[in-house]
Scaffold this active site. Structure first.
Site, PDB file in Angstrom:
ATOM      1  N   LYS A 116       0.803  -1.214   0.000  1.00  0.00           N
ATOM      2  CA  LYS A 116       0.000   0.000   0.000  1.00  0.00           C
ATOM      3  C   LYS A 116       0.839   1.268   0.000  1.00  0.00           C
ATOM      4  O   LYS A 116       0.480   2.270  -0.622  1.00  0.00           O
ATOM      5  CB  LYS A 116      -0.951  -0.019   1.199  1.00  0.00           C
ATOM      6  CG  LYS A 116      -2.080  -1.037   1.073  1.00  0.00           C
ATOM      7  CD  LYS A 116      -2.983  -0.992   2.297  1.00  0.00           C
ATOM      8  CE  LYS A 116      -4.244  -1.829   2.071  1.00  0.00           C
ATOM      9  NZ  LYS A 116      -3.967  -3.235   1.780  1.00  0.00           N
ATOM     10  N   GLU A 200      -2.977   6.547   7.916  1.00  0.00           N
ATOM     11  CA  GLU A 200      -3.790   7.423   7.082  1.00  0.00           C
ATOM     12  C   GLU A 200      -4.735   8.230   7.958  1.00  0.00           C
ATOM     13  O   GLU A 200      -5.166   7.772   9.021  1.00  0.00           O
ATOM     14  CB  GLU A 200      -4.646   6.624   6.097  1.00  0.00           C
ATOM     15  CG  GLU A 200      -3.920   6.072   4.909  1.00  0.00           C
ATOM     16  CD  GLU A 200      -4.867   5.360   3.960  1.00  0.00           C
ATOM     17  OE1 GLU A 200      -4.418   5.035   2.854  1.00  0.00           O
ATOM     18  OE2 GLU A 200      -6.035   5.125   4.323  1.00  0.00           O
ATOM     19  N   HIS A 235     -14.766  -3.857   8.431  1.00  0.00           N
ATOM     20  CA  HIS A 235     -14.019  -3.661   7.184  1.00  0.00           C
ATOM     21  C   HIS A 235     -14.287  -4.739   6.145  1.00  0.00           C
ATOM     22  O   HIS A 235     -13.614  -4.778   5.112  1.00  0.00           O
ATOM     23  CB  HIS A 235     -12.520  -3.561   7.451  1.00  0.00           C
ATOM     24  CG  HIS A 235     -12.141  -2.489   8.427  1.00  0.00           C
ATOM     25  ND1 HIS A 235     -12.325  -1.148   8.159  1.00  0.00           N
ATOM     26  CD2 HIS A 235     -11.609  -2.563   9.676  1.00  0.00           C
ATOM     27  CE1 HIS A 235     -11.906  -0.443   9.198  1.00  0.00           C
ATOM     28  NE2 HIS A 235     -11.478  -1.269  10.123  1.00  0.00           N
ATOM     29  N   ARG A 297      -6.969  -8.232  -9.221  1.00  0.00           N
ATOM     30  CA  ARG A 297      -7.683  -9.493  -9.434  1.00  0.00           C
ATOM     31  C   ARG A 297      -9.148  -9.167  -9.703  1.00  0.00           C
ATOM     32  O   ARG A 297      -9.570  -8.016  -9.643  1.00  0.00           O
ATOM     33  CB  ARG A 297      -7.577 -10.380  -8.198  1.00  0.00           C
ATOM     34  CG  ARG A 297      -8.038  -9.670  -6.919  1.00  0.00           C
ATOM     35  CD  ARG A 297      -8.093 -10.580  -5.723  1.00  0.00           C
ATOM     36  NE  ARG A 297      -8.249  -9.874  -4.465  1.00  0.00           N
ATOM     37  CZ  ARG A 297      -9.362  -9.377  -3.987  1.00  0.00           C
ATOM     38  NH1 ARG A 297     -10.474  -9.475  -4.702  1.00  0.00           N
ATOM     39  NH2 ARG A 297      -9.404  -8.769  -2.818  1.00  0.00           N
TER      40      ARG A 297
END
Length: 629
Positions: A116, A200, A235, A297
């Site tokens: 990430k 973040e 999540h 994907r």
């Protein structure tokens, strides 16, 4: 076109790939573990190869066994599905080096987007907007905490190698950071073998917007519009839809254009998804949407994109992998109607969404919707893999019509004895705020008490069960059946339309007869009468007849394992004084963590497990005695 295809996956996605491959005349090869020896994807494939024991790390995650199966069967190509090895660049390279066709992006693209922090740096360089945060190499707890303090709370800790909701923690204040960081790193190391994290800024009213992109080996890249995946629990996506509610033309052009730019930045080939986070506090706006990550994907939720575009994305994958150009140009793609997908899981919402395993003795998913599943009646839900039973996909001309179709189907499902989240999904989709498009990723957590149904049957369900028991259908089984002679005989009087029935240890004398008290379905199953209503299943029987579903947690303080699993942590010792709700043991099963907590204030009288131990369903883990002091 590819002539033979090995699907390096299982369950629903393997069946989904097989369906398209068969239509295209491609020979299909399945792989299976011990637990999946009789699975639906094995039965549907042309050929199947055993690749190892039940745990995924000993079968589906062993790339060399997948490649051996491909060589053994003469497979020309390998489709990885999603999960398992689908985003493993090293495995993709091994497939290519073996002279096989990899139905997926280039290994270099997977590597570029797999971490990430590196992906965000790449997107910054490509001019794709990213969220504020810290992506540095200094992973010391002090540095990470100082960066979080500088960003200002709340912040989100995310595993660099994370995905699927794993390795993510929200931190609301500085004092929580150290504990949350340790927990996140531990989960990241266990799930991905990499405990590095990034920080973040946490968006207060986030919407999860993602864009389906597709590239070919001739330099063409298109988008197939956006999806909204904001309805999430821990999540994990729950309900997805396309197009995103409240998306105007300018914002769509901006976010989809950014997605194409991101795909081109990594020379992308095949199906991929660019995920964005949007600040929904003022609606969807082009300047309030930021790149979050890329999934290299096919996504679980790809059917909603297929429904609104009329395209088969697996066919696109196979054609692109065969060297063909993309089937359509950007200007030829259109949105038609609205689509919505609900993920039906084998779990018990009334008991903290604990996974539910076992045989599907009664399994009716309804009609009228697209259903993607990897199981049929009589199959088993295993503790070894993700607990998703099926995906239910509704498509209609309007969003309201799609919701209506989805809710109706969810409320009419008939599944027993495995528990499901059908009623929970129906309540979420039918909620006024959701219908109005007022959604963000906090939608479910902020309304959880209203979305989780009561696990006990209400009066109308008791009445429907009694009515069913008195019906002739349940009294025609022959001599010795428990349903015989239920109607009482009274001389010179009407029959007594009442019956004593039992559920979960409770017995009631219920008046019955007349019109059905609620919309529902009742059917005999062994010694039980099963009632299916509003997405839930209840089992009733006659008093004294065994087999009634019942039970709840033991009231004596004994905590037993609700499923087979591994003890992830033990947070108490024998003799410790504990408070009600205090975490005592954490289990890992079906790719999820589950904490068992103290049922009341007391003392740990017995501790029967240790960290790392495998336990069976029903095994006593801890016994707490009430503190009488």
């Amino acid at each position: 076109m590819i002539r033979s295809l090995l699907i390096a996956n299982r369950g629903e996605i393997a069946c989904r790939v097989i369906r398209t491959a068969r239509r295209l005349g491609i020979r299909t090869i399945a792989v299976f573990s011990d637990a999946d020896r009789h699975a639906l994807h094995v039965r549907e494939a042309d050929t199947a190869v055993h690749i190892g024991p039940s745990p995924a790390r000993e079968s589906y995650l062993v790339g060399d066994r997948i490649l051996a199966a491909a060589r053994e069967t003469g497979a020309e190509a390998i489709h990885p599905g999603y999960g398992f090895l689908s985003e493993n660049a090293d495995f993709a390279q091994k497939v290519i080096d073996a002279g096989l066709v990899w139905v997926g992006p280039k290994p270099a693209s997977i590597r570029a987007m797999g971490l990430k922090d590196a992906a965000k740096r790449l997107m910054d360089a490509a001019g794709v907007p990213t969220t504020p945060g810290y992506l540095g190499d200094d992973q010391s707890p002090d540095r990470l905490k100082s960066e979080a303090d500088a960003i200002n709370y709340p912040v989100l800790i995310k595993a660099v190698a994370g995905g699927g909701g794993k390795g993510m923690r929200r931190v609301n204040q500085s004092q929580e950071f150290a504990d949350m960081l340790a927990s996140c790193k531990r989960e990241a190391a266990a799930s991905f073998g990499d405990d590095r994290v990034l920080i973040e800024k946490y968006i207060e009213r986030p919407r999860h917007i993602e864009v389906q992109v597709f590239g070919d080996s001739h330099g063409n890249v298109v988008h197939l519009f956006e999806r909204d995946c904001s309805l999430q629990r821990r999540h994990q996506k729950v309900i997805e839809e396309a197009p995103a509610p409240g998306m105007d033309a300018a914002t769509r052009e901006a976010v989809c254009g950014a997605a194409v730019k991101a795909a081109k930045a990594v020379d992308y080939v095949g199906a991929g998804t660019i995920e964005f986070i949007a600040d929904a506090s003022e609606g969807l706006r082009p300047d309030r949407i930021w790149f979050m990550e890329m999934n290299t994907r096919l996504q679980v939720e790809h059917p909603v994109t297929e429904e609104i575009t009329g395209q088969d994305l697996v066919e696109w994958q196979l054609r692109v992998a065969s060297g063909e150009r993309l089937p359509l140009r950007q200007e030829e793609l259109r949105i038609r109607g609205h689509a919505m997908e609900a993920r039906l899981y084998a779990e018990d919402p009334a008991h903290e969404f604990l996974p539910s395993t076992g045989r599907l003795d009664h399994f009716v998913l309804g009609r009228g919707l697209r259903v993607d599943t990897g199981v049929e009646e009589g199959d088993r839900i295993s503790p070894y893999y993700d607990p998703m039973i099926a995906k239910l996909i509704a498509h209609a001309s309007t969003r309201d019509e799609a919701i209506d179709r989805l809710v109706d189907t969810l409320e009419q499902l008939e599944i027993w004895p495995v528990k499901t989240n059908a009623a929970f999904l129906a309540r979420a989709a039918d909620h006024t705020d959701f219908r109005n498009g007022d959604v963000d990723t906090a939608f479910i957590p902020s309304r959880i008490d209203r979305l989780v149904p009561d696990s006990n049957p209400g009066e109308p369900v008791w009445n429907l069960a009694a009515t069913a028991l008195l019906a002739s259908d349940f009294g025609s089984g022959g001599e010795g059946e428990p349903w015989d002679a239920l109607q009482g005989f009274r001389l010179n009087a009407a029959p007594d339309l009442s019956v004593a029935i039992a559920h979960g240890g409770e017995t009631r004398l219920v008046d019955a007869g007349g019109d059905p008290p609620i919309e529902g379905i009742a059917t005999a199953q062994g010694e039980n009468v099963l009632v299916f209503a509003s997405g839930q299943a209840f089992a009733f029987t006659l008093p004294g007849v065994g087999g009634a579903a019942g039970g709840g947690a033991a009231g004596d303080g004994s905590l037993v394992s609700p499923m087979p699993g591994r003890v992830l942590s033990v947070d108490t010792r024998q003799g410790d004084r504990v408070a009600k709700g205090q975490k005592l043991v954490t289990l890992e099963a079906m790719k999820m963590e589950h904490s068992l907590v103290a049922p009341f204030d007391g003392i740990v009288a017995e501790l029967q497990v240790a960290e790392g131990e495998q336990v069976t369903e029903g095994a006593l883990l801890v016994r707490v005695e009430k503190d009488e002091a």
